[in-house]
Scaffold this motif. Structure first.
Motif, PDB file in Angstrom:
ATOM      1  N   UNK A 129       0.839  -1.200   0.000  1.00  0.00           N
ATOM      2  CA  UNK A 129       0.000   0.000   0.000  1.00  0.00           C
ATOM      3  C   UNK A 129       0.874   1.250   0.000  1.00  0.00           C
ATOM      4  N   UNK A 130       0.331   2.310  -0.575  1.00  0.00           N
ATOM      5  CA  UNK A 130       0.953   3.629  -0.469  1.00  0.00           C
ATOM      6  C   UNK A 130       0.548   4.271   0.852  1.00  0.00           C
ATOM      7  N   UNK A 131       1.404   5.169   1.349  1.00  0.00           N
ATOM      8  CA  UNK A 131       1.120   5.844   2.614  1.00  0.00           C
ATOM      9  C   UNK A 131       1.942   7.127   2.688  1.00  0.00           C
ATOM     10  N   UNK A 132       1.469   8.069   3.512  1.00  0.00           N
ATOM     11  CA  UNK A 132       2.244   9.279   3.806  1.00  0.00           C
ATOM     12  C   UNK A 132       2.633   9.326   5.273  1.00  0.00           C
ATOM     13  N   UNK A 133       2.138   8.385   6.066  1.00  0.00           N
ATOM     14  CA  UNK A 133       2.418   8.352   7.494  1.00  0.00           C
ATOM     15  C   UNK A 133       3.632   7.467   7.747  1.00  0.00           C
ATOM     16  N   UNK A 134       4.708   8.085   8.187  1.00  0.00           N
ATOM     17  CA  UNK A 134       5.923   7.355   8.539  1.00  0.00           C
ATOM     18  C   UNK A 134       5.899   7.166  10.048  1.00  0.00           C
ATOM     19  N   UNK A 135       5.749   5.938  10.497  1.00  0.00           N
ATOM     20  CA  UNK A 135       5.648   5.763  11.936  1.00  0.00           C
ATOM     21  C   UNK A 135       5.471   4.324  12.343  1.00  0.00           C
ATOM     22  N   UNK A 136       5.072   4.153  13.607  1.00  0.00           N
ATOM     23  CA  UNK A 136       4.891   2.821  14.148  1.00  0.00           C
ATOM     24  C   UNK A 136       4.444   2.889  15.590  1.00  0.00           C
ATOM     25  N   UNK A 137       4.532   1.760  16.268  1.00  0.00           N
ATOM     26  CA  UNK A 137       4.053   1.655  17.639  1.00  0.00           C
ATOM     27  C   UNK A 137       4.929   2.454  18.606  1.00  0.00           C
ATOM     28  N   UNK A 138       4.289   3.051  19.587  1.00  0.00           N
ATOM     29  CA  UNK A 138       5.003   3.730  20.669  1.00  0.00           C
ATOM     30  C   UNK A 138       5.438   2.666  21.673  1.00  0.00           C
ATOM     31  N   UNK A 139       6.715   2.607  21.944  1.00  0.00           N
ATOM     32  CA  UNK A 139       7.234   1.603  22.869  1.00  0.00           C
ATOM     33  C   UNK A 139       6.997   2.005  24.319  1.00  0.00           C
ATOM     34  N   UNK A 140       7.110   1.050  25.220  1.00  0.00           N
ATOM     35  CA  UNK A 140       6.903   1.302  26.641  1.00  0.00           C
ATOM     36  C   UNK A 140       7.800   2.431  27.122  1.00  0.00           C
ATOM     37  N   UNK A 141       7.186   3.389  27.790  1.00  0.00           N
ATOM     38  CA  UNK A 141       7.935   4.510  28.348  1.00  0.00           C
ATOM     39  C   UNK A 141       8.208   5.637  27.395  1.00  0.00           C
ATOM     40  N   UNK A 142       7.891   5.478  26.116  1.00  0.00           N
ATOM     41  CA  UNK A 142       8.131   6.524  25.133  1.00  0.00           C
ATOM     42  C   UNK A 142       6.997   7.536  25.114  1.00  0.00           C
ATOM     43  N   UNK A 143       7.330   8.774  24.788  1.00  0.00           N
ATOM     44  CA  UNK A 143       6.336   9.771  24.440  1.00  0.00           C
ATOM     45  C   UNK A 143       6.072   9.670  22.937  1.00  0.00           C
ATOM     46  N   UNK A 144       4.948  10.212  22.507  1.00  0.00           N
ATOM     47  CA  UNK A 144       4.621  10.168  21.087  1.00  0.00           C
ATOM     48  C   UNK A 144       5.724  10.801  20.236  1.00  0.00           C
ATOM     49  N   UNK A 145       6.201  11.945  20.668  1.00  0.00           N
ATOM     50  CA  UNK A 145       7.222  12.647  19.887  1.00  0.00           C
ATOM     51  C   UNK A 145       8.506  11.820  19.786  1.00  0.00           C
ATOM     52  N   UNK A 146       8.911  11.207  20.897  1.00  0.00           N
ATOM     53  CA  UNK A 146      10.116  10.387  20.897  1.00  0.00           C
ATOM     54  C   UNK A 146       9.966   9.224  19.918  1.00  0.00           C
TER      55      UNK A 146
END
Length: 201
Positions: free
Chosen positions: A98-115
């Motif tokens: 699939x095509x996408x413009x969202x580069x990302x993934x799951x937030x790991x334990x203890x991480x903030x969204x920005x991190x």
């Protein structure tokens, strides 16, 4: 149109490195090198419907009943206002090819969204820093793995990406309108929603 091969970009897209017919590849992050080891052992926070952390657990096990995962993603543009579009590999666990413009993934334990968003930019596109990264919006969505909170960031790229070939089959900067009307199908639903939200009209 059919999904273009990495070495044959669509005619309306610019190569992401500005020189060749596709961006040079970067090595995978060590934690992501072996999916059977990294994905299974990765720990994430599970949150309640108010996005408050309730418990931590293995990502592969899935969320306990009534709880959600957290995801962080970034929509990248260049200084001309074009958006970075990419195509997932055929082996991607969710939305393959699939095509996408969202580069990302799951937030790991203890991480903030920005991190988490910064880590994903580094792992998937080789960007070690993203000065000026800002949060655009946060919504609750459903994906193939269940309900989650998705926080979307924006960033204006100041250098060419070095995509991980195990994550990204092709990428290039295209006009936002072309993402929705230029034949880039299939398109990840959350990515299409991001384009409509961030590039109205």
């Amino acid at each position: 149109m059919n999904a273009p091969a990495p070495e044959r970009r669509p005619s309306d897209a610019s190569p992401s490195d500005g020189r060749g017919s596709g961006a040079p590849a970067a090595g995978r992050h060590p934690d992501e090198r072996h999916p059977d080891e990294g994905y299974v052992s990765e720990r994430v926070d599970y949150v309640d419907p108010r996005d408050r952390v309730v418990v931590q657990g293995g990502r592969a096990a899935g969320p306990p009943v009534g709880l959600l995962r957290r995801y962080a993603a970034t929509v990248c543009t260049d200084h001309a206002g074009r958006v970075l579009l990419y195509r997932r590999t055929a082996s991607a666990p969710a939305y393959p090819d699939h095509y996408d413009v969202l580069v990302g993934g799951a937030v790991r334990s203890g991480e903030e969204y920005r991190t988490a968003a910064l880590r994903e930019l580094r792992e998937e596109l080789g960007w070690e820093r993203a000065p000026g990264l800002t949060e655009a919006y946060r919504i609750r969505v459903d994906d193939p793995h269940g309900a989650c909170f998705l926080t979307v960031h924006r960033w204006v790229a100041d250098r060419a990406p070095r995509p991980d070939p195990d994550e990204i089959a092709w990428c290039g900067f295209v006009a936002p309108l072309a993402v929705l009307t230029g034949g880039y199908t299939p398109l990840v639903p959350a990515g299409a929603e991001a384009v409509r939200r961030l590039f109205p009209g």
